[in-house]
Design a protein around this motif. Structure first.
Motif, mmCIF file in Angstrom:
data_model
loop_
_atom_site.group_PDB
_atom_site.id
_atom_site.type_symbol
_atom_site.label_atom_id
_atom_site.label_comp_id
_atom_site.label_asym_id
_atom_site.label_seq_id
_atom_site.Cartn_x
_atom_site.Cartn_y
_atom_site.Cartn_z
ATOM 1 N N ALA A 141 36.115 32.898 34.778
ATOM 2 C CA ALA A 141 36.204 31.912 33.373
ATOM 3 C C ALA A 141 36.607 32.597 32.233
ATOM 4 O O ALA A 141 37.376 31.736 31.318
ATOM 5 N N ILE A 142 36.700 33.962 32.116
ATOM 6 C CA ILE A 142 37.630 34.403 31.146
ATOM 7 C C ILE A 142 38.661 35.340 31.099
ATOM 8 O O ILE A 142 39.214 35.714 30.056
ATOM 9 N N LEU A 143 39.174 35.267 32.354
ATOM 10 C CA LEU A 143 40.514 35.837 32.624
ATOM 11 C C LEU A 143 41.720 34.976 32.083
ATOM 12 O O LEU A 143 41.492 33.792 32.038
ATOM 13 N N SER A 144 42.573 35.599 31.670
ATOM 14 C CA SER A 144 43.965 34.922 31.233
ATOM 15 C C SER A 144 44.581 34.178 32.099
ATOM 16 O O SER A 144 44.294 34.870 33.457
ATOM 17 N N ASP A 145 45.058 32.960 32.127
ATOM 18 C CA ASP A 145 45.797 32.247 33.097
ATOM 19 C C ASP A 145 46.888 33.379 33.549
ATOM 20 O O ASP A 145 47.506 32.956 34.724
ATOM 21 N N LYS A 146 47.294 34.210 32.737
ATOM 22 C CA LYS A 146 48.591 34.962 33.277
ATOM 23 C C LYS A 146 48.219 36.095 34.240
ATOM 24 O O LYS A 146 49.193 36.708 34.735
ATOM 25 N N ILE A 147 46.847 36.197 34.378
ATOM 26 C CA ILE A 147 46.538 37.302 35.436
ATOM 27 C C ILE A 147 47.019 36.968 36.931
ATOM 28 O O ILE A 147 46.859 35.739 37.436
ATOM 29 N N GLY A 148 47.541 37.705 37.540
ATOM 30 C CA GLY A 148 48.212 37.594 38.860
ATOM 31 C C GLY A 148 47.117 37.636 40.012
ATOM 32 O O GLY A 148 46.029 38.179 39.732
ATOM 33 N N THR A 149 47.348 37.045 41.140
ATOM 34 C CA THR A 149 46.754 37.137 42.336
ATOM 35 C C THR A 149 46.367 38.447 42.578
ATOM 36 O O THR A 149 45.267 39.030 43.135
ATOM 37 N N VAL A 150 47.372 39.473 42.580
ATOM 38 C CA VAL A 150 47.029 40.969 42.934
ATOM 39 C C VAL A 150 45.668 41.593 42.059
ATOM 40 O O VAL A 150 44.876 42.059 42.526
ATOM 41 N N SER A 151 46.078 41.162 40.800
ATOM 42 C CA SER A 151 45.217 41.741 39.939
ATOM 43 C C SER A 151 43.710 41.399 40.022
ATOM 44 O O SER A 151 42.631 41.889 40.059
ATOM 45 N N LYS A 152 43.610 39.886 40.440
ATOM 46 C CA LYS A 152 42.336 39.231 40.777
ATOM 47 C C LYS A 152 41.880 39.882 42.202
ATOM 48 O O LYS A 152 40.491 40.077 42.008
ATOM 49 N N ILE A 232 35.224 50.665 33.957
ATOM 50 C CA ILE A 232 36.447 51.014 34.772
ATOM 51 C C ILE A 232 37.525 51.544 34.136
ATOM 52 O O ILE A 232 38.155 50.918 33.102
ATOM 53 N N THR A 233 38.101 52.557 34.803
ATOM 54 C CA THR A 233 39.447 53.002 34.275
ATOM 55 C C THR A 233 40.785 52.629 34.835
ATOM 56 O O THR A 233 40.493 52.105 35.823
ATOM 57 N N LEU A 234 41.739 53.117 34.175
ATOM 58 C CA LEU A 234 43.085 52.690 34.737
ATOM 59 C C LEU A 234 43.477 53.300 36.288
ATOM 60 O O LEU A 234 43.988 52.580 37.002
ATOM 61 N N GLN A 235 42.658 54.421 36.315
ATOM 62 C CA GLN A 235 42.698 55.237 37.900
ATOM 63 C C GLN A 235 42.120 54.248 38.892
ATOM 64 O O GLN A 235 42.452 54.071 39.864
ATOM 65 N N ASP A 236 40.710 53.711 38.365
ATOM 66 C CA ASP A 236 40.005 52.810 39.340
ATOM 67 C C ASP A 236 40.820 51.677 39.549
ATOM 68 O O ASP A 236 40.952 51.381 40.861
ATOM 69 N N PHE A 237 41.518 50.961 38.675
ATOM 70 C CA PHE A 237 42.500 49.884 38.833
ATOM 71 C C PHE A 237 43.596 50.204 39.751
ATOM 72 O O PHE A 237 43.805 49.368 40.488
ATOM 73 N N MET A 238 44.089 51.262 39.375
ATOM 74 C CA MET A 238 45.383 51.620 40.334
ATOM 75 C C MET A 238 44.914 51.614 41.715
ATOM 76 O O MET A 238 45.574 51.206 42.837
ATOM 77 N N CYS A 239 43.777 52.438 41.851
ATOM 78 C CA CYS A 239 43.227 52.356 43.414
ATOM 79 C C CYS A 239 43.001 51.115 43.999
ATOM 80 O O CYS A 239 43.487 50.877 45.264
ATOM 81 N N ALA A 240 42.426 50.064 43.334
ATOM 82 C CA ALA A 240 42.139 49.044 43.733
ATOM 83 C C ALA A 240 43.542 48.135 43.963
ATOM 84 O O ALA A 240 43.499 47.326 44.764
ATOM 85 N N TYR A 241 44.195 48.050 43.067
ATOM 86 C CA TYR A 241 45.810 47.540 43.004
ATOM 87 C C TYR A 241 46.419 47.854 44.381
ATOM 88 O O TYR A 241 46.983 47.172 45.167
ATOM 89 N N PHE A 242 46.247 49.276 44.490
ATOM 90 C CA PHE A 242 47.026 49.830 45.757
ATOM 91 C C PHE A 242 46.303 49.384 46.893
ATOM 92 O O PHE A 242 47.322 49.044 47.980
#
Length: 506
Positions: A141-152, A232-242
């Motif tokens: 509900a609070i995520l921007s519409d610009k957030i892509g599927t991979v990020s979700k 959650i850190t950038l490093q955490d996000f990078m691992c999940a993104y990968f």
């Protein structure tokens, strides 16, 4: 080196091997966005618009077996529990023909009984695939519409990991690799990256990291609204993104993570077929060959160079026959004919694209290994040779002649050898000189790699070897191109000398 030898020498990085590329290189451009294709390429470019898919699609994947792995099929408690957990979650049988065990690659899939051609060896309902629909409503509900599927999908993995054992996906989440277990170049230190600065994957890594940082900055405001997620850190996000970009599949249902397929390791000689069926609401893997009990079922990453495998999945193959090199040429700014040459290139030369997804400027060309030193030069793009011919034009008349010739043929500029063999020689000699300079730089880079020593960490030792595989493979490609160009120039020179002698006799 055979496929099995290559697979046996595979340098692999993480506890749970990164799931592979699956579509064959020669059909990638036409089927990459069809049902069941891997989406790691999407991390470098926007997701394409949706297609109107047929109700049933057959997509070819590559599978095979390692007979050497037989006997390595040992189980552990986590492996024994994973399949029963998934089947309880799916409320149906996932597979009676496959079991999870351990091989040289880590957790792996093995044939648990005789498998015949045409047997359904795996059936996974869409209900147990992780999709953007699994995103908590309060976060969505609070995520921007610009957030892509991979990020979700990355956010879903992060949320589920934060929940620990209370997560409904805990058995799957705990199998995903963590920082330190992933060797994609986006996780390399600046010092480690400098080992491969000669390769185009260096800049691709920089671009990829910048994109992930931008995506993370876009989701941070939403994460900060929840106390459990604000740490959650950038490093955490990078691992999940990968984890998403290296594992997710694209089907008629969109992007999703299919837990059981993560246990399919790398190789590929024979083919299997994956059937995505909207009517039955599940994904099936159908065997196209027989498997004996105990054989490991492996999946092929596809015909991709080490540069892509290293960036997208974090491993290299010691002798990768699909390696390639980016060659960049430009028209000098002090060239009096620069504007005319640029205009010709703009109107008569098709845009150049890297077949495996890397972003290439229009003055960048992709060369592959030239198999025959005296053949037609397959692997050396005609567009590159045409560009060299254009560069060597010294008058507006020569350029006009090239434009007229292309208009009379198929519109492509300078694709035929120049009528003047001396100018043809000059153009290819220039290419040869440019490639020789690149070879020298690669050779220096390889010799500059740190010498292995007991004081090196296992991680650095592994990444050094990956850098060596990458650089030596690309140097091999350059050498093959150099040999072909030198032979071609020798033929031109010989032909020119013969003509001169014939004229002198007359």
């Amino acid at each position: 080196m055979s496929n099995s030898q290559s697979s046996a020498c595979l340098i692999h990085a993480s506890r749970l091997p990164c799931t592979p590329r699956t579509l064959k290189h020669d059909v990638l451009t036409t089927t990459m966005l069809h049902c069941g294709s891997r989406i790691s390429k999407l991390c470098r470019s926007p997701v394409a618009p949706p297609f109107n898919f047929p109700r049933r699609l057959l997509i070819k994947f590559e599978f095979s077996s390692l007979f050497q792995a037989k006997g390595l099929n040992t189980s552990d408690e986590e492996s024994d529990e994973f399949l029963p957990w998934l089947e309880r979650k799916a409320r149906t049988k996932i597979s009676s023909m496959l079991s999870i065990g351990k091989s040289a690659y880590g957790r792996s899939l093995f044939a648990s009984e005789n498998i015949r051609t045409g047997d359904c060896i795996l059936k996974v309902p869409y209900s147990v695939e992780i999709t953007p629909d699994n995103l908590l409503p309060k976060i969505r509900a609070i995520l921007s519409d610009k957030i892509g599927t991979v990020s979700k999908l990355a956010i879903i993995l992060l949320v589920e990991r934060k929940m620990g054992q209370s997560s409904g996906w805990a058995p799957y989440i705990c199998c995903l690799p963590q920082h330190g277990e992933i060797h994609s170049t986006i996780f390399w230190s600046e010092y480690e990256l400098n080992m491969i600065c000669q390769s185009s994957v260096y800049q691709e890594t920089v671009n990829q990291k910048a994109k992930i940082e931008k995506d993370f900055a876009a989701v941070v405001p939403a994460l900060q609204q929840f106390p459990d997620l604000e740490s959650i850190t950038l490093q955490d996000f990078m691992c999940a993104y990968f984890s998403v970009t290296s594992r997710a599949w694209e089907s008629t249902k969109g992007l999703s993570l299919i837990p059981f397929t993560d246990f399919m390791n790398h190789d590929g000689v024979s083919k299997s077929i994956v059937l995505f069926d909207d009517d039955k609401m599940f994904s099936e893997v159908i065997a196209d060959r027989n498997y004996a009990p105990g054989e490991e079922v492996l999946i092929n990453y596809g015909k991709f160079p080490n540069a892509m495998l290293l960036l997208d999945f974090g491993f290299t193959v010691p002798y990768n026959i699909h390696d390639q090199v980016q060659i960049q040429l430009s028209i000098p700014h002090d060239d009096n004919l620069r504007e005319m040459k640029l205009e010709l290139l703009q109107h008569l030369t098709p845009k150049i694209k890297d077949a495996v997804g890397f972003n290439c400027p229009e003055d960048t060309f992709i060369i592959k290994e030239v198999r025959s030193p005296r053949g037609k030069g397959k692997g050396l793009p005609q567009a590159l040779r045409a560009f060299a011919r254009l560069l060597c034009c010294n008058s507006s008349q020569e350029l006009s002649d090239l434009a007229m010739e292309s208009a009379q043929i198929d519109g492509r500029l300078a694709r035929r050898p120049l009528k003047d063999s001396r100018r043809e020689f000059k153009a290819h000699k220039m290419l040869s000189s440019h490639i020789t300079q690149l070879m020298q730089k690669y050779d220096t880079a390889i010799k500059s790699l740190p010498v292995n020593s007991p004081s090196m960490s296992n991680t650095f030792t592994l990444r050094r070897q990956m850098a060596h595989d990458l650089l030596t493979g690309e140097l091999r490609v350059l050498k093959s191109a150099s040999i072909w160009l030198n032979n071609y120039c020798a033929v031109l020179k010989s032909t020119s000398n013969c003509r001169s002698q014939w004229k002198n006799r007359i």
